[in-house]
Scaffold this motif. Structure first.
Motif, PDB file in Angstrom:
ATOM      1  N   SER A  36       0.852  -1.191   0.000  1.00 48.18           N
ATOM      2  CA  SER A  36       0.000   0.000   0.000  1.00 48.18           C
ATOM      3  C   SER A  36       0.889   1.243   0.000  1.00 48.18           C
ATOM      4  CB  SER A  36      -0.883   0.002   1.251  1.00 48.18           C
ATOM      5  OG  SER A  36      -0.054   0.126   2.405  1.00 48.18           O
ATOM      6  N   SER A  38       0.911   3.535   2.272  1.00 56.34           N
ATOM      7  CA  SER A  38       1.471   3.729   3.615  1.00 56.34           C
ATOM      8  C   SER A  38       2.657   2.789   3.855  1.00 56.34           C
ATOM      9  CB  SER A  38       0.400   3.557   4.696  1.00 56.34           C
ATOM     10  OG  SER A  38      -0.175   2.277   4.626  1.00 56.34           O
ATOM     11  N   GLU A  72      -7.966  -0.212   1.156  1.00 59.07           N
ATOM     12  CA  GLU A  72      -6.623   0.122   0.676  1.00 59.07           C
ATOM     13  C   GLU A  72      -6.442  -0.240  -0.794  1.00 59.07           C
ATOM     14  OE1 GLU A  72      -3.184  -0.028   3.911  1.00 59.07           O
ATOM     15  OE2 GLU A  72      -3.970  -2.001   3.404  1.00 59.07           O
TER      16      GLU A  72
END
Length: 96
Positions: A36, A38, A72
């Motif tokens: 992802s 992040s 996500e």
């Protein structure tokens, strides 16, 4: 057989995309596992907006794909040939 003009232009675009250290970091991280934004931000120590900007460019060049996993978006390499090109370039640069 020599490559045609279109193939050479495509290769030049690939090398332009690979010319940024930040993009190489992101692609190297994705070569290990889909991630992802992040997770890529944490792995590369780049800011979230910068990672997102690079992913947008990499998707536009069809080097990275995105799929939804719940809320996500998970990014992965479109083709593992790119990982080999990056690894070969790193190996070559270390041989100096």
């Amino acid at each position: 057989m020599s490559p045609d003009e279109e193939s050479l232009a495509g290769a030049a675009e690939l090398f332009k995309a690979l010319s940024a250290t930040s993009r190489l970091l992101i692609l190297s991280a994705l070569a290990h596992e889909p991630s992802s934004v992040s997770a890529l931000t944490e792995a590369t120590k780049l800011s979230q907006p910068l990672v997102s900007q690079h992913l947008r460019l990499l998707r536009g060049l069809n080097l990275v794909t995105a799929s939804r996993s719940g809320r996500e978006t998970i990014y992965s390499l479109t083709d593992h040939h790119v990982a080999h090109v990056i690894q070969d370039a790193i190996t070559h640069s270390q041989e100096r």
